[in-house]
Design a protein around this motif. Structure first.
Motif, PDB file in Angstrom:
ATOM      1  N   ARG A 223      39.767  32.307  28.808  1.00 60.42           N
ATOM      2  CA  ARG A 223      37.750  32.358  29.038  1.00 60.42           C
ATOM      3  C   ARG A 223      37.286  34.139  29.130  1.00 60.42           C
ATOM      4  O   ARG A 223      36.799  34.484  28.862  1.00 60.42           O
ATOM      5  CB  ARG A 223      37.121  31.949  30.197  1.00 60.42           C
ATOM      6  N   CYS A 224      39.051  34.209  29.622  1.00 57.61           N
ATOM      7  CA  CYS A 224      38.509  36.139  29.367  1.00 57.61           C
ATOM      8  C   CYS A 224      38.583  36.683  27.913  1.00 57.61           C
ATOM      9  O   CYS A 224      38.063  37.391  27.588  1.00 57.61           O
ATOM     10  CB  CYS A 224      39.576  36.826  29.711  1.00 57.61           C
ATOM     11  N   MET A 231      41.264  42.747  28.186  1.00 56.94           N
ATOM     12  CA  MET A 231      41.789  44.341  27.724  1.00 56.94           C
ATOM     13  C   MET A 231      41.865  45.063  29.126  1.00 56.94           C
ATOM     14  O   MET A 231      42.713  46.407  29.205  1.00 56.94           O
ATOM     15  CB  MET A 231      41.158  44.928  26.490  1.00 56.94           C
ATOM     16  N   ASP A 232      40.737  44.344  29.934  1.00 56.95           N
ATOM     17  CA  ASP A 232      40.750  44.898  30.907  1.00 56.95           C
ATOM     18  C   ASP A 232      41.822  45.196  32.167  1.00 56.95           C
ATOM     19  O   ASP A 232      42.311  46.556  32.553  1.00 56.95           O
ATOM     20  CB  ASP A 232      39.474  44.838  32.096  1.00 56.95           C
ATOM     21  N   PRO A 256      37.237  53.420  29.175  1.00 56.76           N
ATOM     22  CA  PRO A 256      36.085  52.901  29.628  1.00 56.76           C
ATOM     23  C   PRO A 256      35.887  51.582  29.914  1.00 56.76           C
ATOM     24  O   PRO A 256      36.599  50.337  28.844  1.00 56.76           O
ATOM     25  CB  PRO A 256      34.661  53.063  29.667  1.00 56.76           C
ATOM     26  N   TRP A 257      34.869  50.519  30.435  1.00 61.39           N
ATOM     27  CA  TRP A 257      34.613  48.702  29.796  1.00 61.39           C
ATOM     28  C   TRP A 257      34.131  48.825  28.294  1.00 61.39           C
ATOM     29  O   TRP A 257      34.748  47.695  27.960  1.00 61.39           O
ATOM     30  CB  TRP A 257      33.792  48.470  31.053  1.00 61.39           C
ATOM     31  N   TRP A 258      33.550  49.426  28.487  1.00 59.90           N
ATOM     32  CA  TRP A 258      32.569  49.003  26.666  1.00 59.90           C
ATOM     33  C   TRP A 258      34.304  49.432  25.784  1.00 59.90           C
ATOM     34  O   TRP A 258      34.279  48.588  24.931  1.00 59.90           O
ATOM     35  CB  TRP A 258      32.004  50.079  26.520  1.00 59.90           C
ATOM     36  N   GLU A 263      37.331  46.982  22.056  1.00 60.32           N
ATOM     37  CA  GLU A 263      39.051  46.408  21.089  1.00 60.32           C
ATOM     38  C   GLU A 263      39.289  44.566  21.436  1.00 60.32           C
ATOM     39  O   GLU A 263      39.667  44.077  20.101  1.00 60.32           O
ATOM     40  CB  GLU A 263      39.981  46.339  22.838  1.00 60.32           C
ATOM     41  N   THR A 264      38.687  44.421  22.988  1.00 57.26           N
ATOM     42  CA  THR A 264      38.341  42.566  22.148  1.00 57.26           C
ATOM     43  C   THR A 264      37.753  42.162  21.228  1.00 57.26           C
ATOM     44  O   THR A 264      38.536  41.174  19.778  1.00 57.26           O
ATOM     45  CB  THR A 264      37.954  42.218  23.544  1.00 57.26           C
TER      46      THR A 264
END
Length: 315
Positions: A223-224, A231-232, A256-258, A263-264
């Protein structure tokens, strides 16, 4: 008077005067040159693709030559001789064909007393044939079939060492490569054997299945990937689990998270949407090829993950 009258008739009727050439319809000039070099015959694709395929074979046989004795040799971790003997015992009382169909390999027809020599001979023969194709750019069905049979034979006695997806992906690609060549001739541009459109579409279908399957297994597996969070920690996992992590992975992990979400999303777009471009004409095929090449290049350069997604692009 006969001569002047005849001259007068020639002037009035045109006589033997040269006639003006008819105007050509506007448009492209008709193509000239050998049939194998006409646009749309994929002659350049064949040359590049066969050399690239031969290079992959060369690397595969080189790895086999360096590792097979330690992995499946007479004193290897999982001896191939013992593996074949177990198959024989399992099918005892049945036809030889049952054993061969369970593990098809030419090693069945050789003397197992010299298994290390057999494994080395297969690898060296594959190295020689693939090197010839790389250097000369010349290939025919017999050479490409030889490469396929040799690697096919190794893969079916390699057990868990040859159980990865890319081994059989190479075999599927190599099987298509057999029909990309003429039967006998070694010419780079065989005039009487144009590139088969069926084979070209076979390669396109192979790319489509690989990329779409890679995308579907992600969104259906964890589910990620659906929550855009994989990608985190992807790069951190690579640095901790890969034997030779890429140094760039450390810096990408600090993004950063964004950026990780981008990327995902990009991965989903490239693997789930871009493969369909193959079916929408030449221009979309070119866009598909460029996007996939950039995607694979980024995989090789960034997270040390590109080896898991090798593709061959025909467009």
């Amino acid at each position: 008077m006969a001569a002047p009258m005849e001259s007068l008739r020639k002037r009035r009727g045109g006589g033997d005067a040269p006639q003006p050439e008819p105007l050509k319809a506007p448009g492209r000039e008709p193509p000239t040159g050998p049939p194998s070099l006409l646009p749309g015959t994929f002659w350049l694709t064949r040359i590049v693709l066969l050399r690239a395929l031969a290079f992959i074979y060369f690397v595969a046989f080189l790895v086999a030559y360096n590792q097979n004795k330690q992995l499946i040799g007479e004193k290897g971790l999982l001896p191939s001789k013992l593996y074949l003997q177990q198959i024989q015992q399992y099918f005892r009382g049945k036809s030889v064909w049952d054993s061969f169909s369970y593990s098809p390999t030419i090693i069945w027809f050789l003397d197992w007393s010299y298994m290390d020599f057999i494994l080395d001979a297969i690898s060296l023969l594959g190295l020689g044939v693939s090197a010839f194709v790389i250097i000369t750019s010349c290939a025919n069905m017999l050479l490409m079939a030889t490469l396929w049979i040799l690697y096919f034979s190794l893969a079916h006695v390699g057990q868990i060492w040859y159980a990865f997806g890319w081994e059989f992906q190479l075999l599927e690609t190599g099987f298509l490569g057999i029909f990309l060549c003429p039967l006998w001739t070694f010419s780079r541009l065989p005039k009487h054997t144009p590139t088969s459109n069926i084979v070209i579409w076979g390669f396109r279908w192979l790319i489509f299945r690989i990329m779409l399957g890679a995308g579907l297994i992600k969104v259906r597996g964890d589910r990620c990937w659906r929550e855009l969070t994989c990608m985190d920690y992807h790069y951190e996992a690579i640095m901790q689990t890969q034997p030779v992590p890429n140094p760039i992975a450390y810096y990408l992990h600090q993004s950063p998270w964004w950026f990780h979400q981008f990327e995902t999303l990009s991965n989903h777009f490239i693997e789930l949407v871009v493969p369909f471009f193959i079916f929408f004409g030449r221009r979309m095929c070119i866009i598909h090829g460029i996007v996939q090449i950039l995607f694979q290049t980024s995989n090789f350069c960034c997270p040390d993950f590109g080896v898991l997604q090798p593709t061959i692009h025909v467009y």
